[in-house]
Design an enzyme around this catalytic site. Sequence first.
Site, PDB file in Angstrom:
ATOM      1  N   GLY A 305     -39.627 -38.683  54.239  1.00 53.15           N
ATOM      2  CA  GLY A 305     -39.912 -39.294  53.041  1.00 53.15           C
ATOM      3  C   GLY A 305     -41.521 -38.437  52.686  1.00 53.15           C
ATOM      4  CB  SER A 306     -44.600 -39.852  51.191  1.00 54.28           C
ATOM      5  OG  SER A 306     -44.056 -40.108  50.034  1.00 54.28           O
TER       6      SER A 306
END
Length: 584
Positions: A305-306
């Site tokens: 993810g981020s």
Amino acid sequence: MHCKTFHRKKILIVFAACLLMMAALAGRLVYLMVFEAEYYQKLAEDLHERERSIKAARGRIIDRTGTVLADNRTVCTISVIHSQIEDPEGVIGMLSRELDMEEETVRKRVEKVSSIERIKSNVDQETGDAIRAYGYAGVKVDEDFKRYYPYGELASKVLGFTGSDNQGIIGLEVRYDEYLEGSPGTILTLTDARGIEIENAKEERVEPVAGNDLRVSLDYNIQSYAQQEALKVLEAKEADYVSILIMNPQNGEIYACVNVPEFDLNDPFTLNTPEDVSSMTEQEKQDALNRMWRNQCVNDTYEPGSTFKIFTSSAALLSGTSSLSDQFYCPGYRIVEDRRIRCHKAGGHGPEDFTEAMENSCNPALMEMGLRMGADRFYESFSDYGLLSATGIDIPGEASTIMHKKDAIGEVELATMTFGQSFQITPVQLAVMASSVVNGGRRITPHFAAAVQDRDGNVLREFDYEVRDGIVTEEVSAQMREILEKVVSEGSGNKAYLEGYRIGGKTATSQTLPRSARKYISSFLGFAPADDPQVLAVCIVHDPQGVYYGGTVCAPVVKNIFANILPYLGIEKEVSEDAGEERE
């Protein structure tokens, strides 16, 4: 006359045959007595010697402060020698009582005709002494060693454990078995032709050689505190499991590696889940144990993810396709080919510069950075950062990155990769990548083992680990440290802000596959001090219930850990401005 000659010939033939046979036997006897004497002497000794092995004390595993994490306890092995037993019923009754064993099981072993039969091993010393005190003929009590872990579940999936033969099975115990195992000894006793030990004949002992100690980078205090924090968030969020990795980003030393729920190292074959073992097949039990023993930081991959935006933004700066002065606009989504890929903020972030895009964790801005680089350059950077290779961590079973082939990366795949989706890496791979970005551009090798030493602390071997320079430039590294510090002081990672300390970091919230299951992974990667990172932490919570955002779930965990361990590591507070306005 003819008849006498015939009989004389027969007698001569028989006599000659007898002479030849006697000569052959004499020759054979000389051969055996002269040329094969050593071999048959050994056979004779073996017939009149009984050998019992003595396990060697296994080397200890010691943390960076000198705390012993894996040790030994003296135990006993109880055996019987069938030919020496004078009171079989008494022996059977005594052993079944003292060893808490079924009488029928003991009887089968006692009555078995063999040179020596083991009844039970790993018997505590008190019980062994009690059995010895009975004085029964034919019962042998030999002292032995059993692996003992003073802190039970602490770092269970890192340390690993040993089997009944005292050899490592998983973790550091198996990885460094050659240094830890030592050499077993033996006890030799003389017996007569009936196999009964000769009275007054001395036992011959070959003493075991203890294994060497392994000094590791784990820190008992840091591991303990991180494990406490992991258990708190596991329970509070009713998560499947929680992983926390804490390391020195400058040299790869791992201070803590937590994967809760952990298991009891002193009872590693008992499941730590409420599953009904009685209804399982043997294969199902083994599969459940294998799952329990897995080190999720090393053995499992996930979509980061981020937190992976650390890679995308630094690679964009390094390639020159983006700069800190760039302006972006986020309407809440970006259309790539036929796909509408949204930002986590439905209304969008509007106009923002490079740093603000990272503070906001803005997907459309990161997609723009990646698309400017193009698939070929993005893939090459992915490889140059070492993300397609194993980290080389000294724990068995490191999982490999799951990544598209270069020619299979279209614009949609590229867009989703920029914010950490459509590929998978391990948590330790993420930590190493982020370390490269913030430490000046060196890809370090994450590791636990520091040195092998003897019982007196004399170092016999120090371990060296590969370092690869030039992952990013010093300039890009400095820019990224500043950006990631603002993510914590002013952006989405503000719940990791710790007054008096300069903290850098990045939040992440990703979905597991299949997306339809609506299960999430919350994570946060943080480091301190932001201007000269000495410690880096990754916290990952799998399937938290309720609020699942990384900035809300994981950032406070890392904050609490840093508040506790930074002073412990000698990292002093400095004057710092208060955190800015909270952002999700």
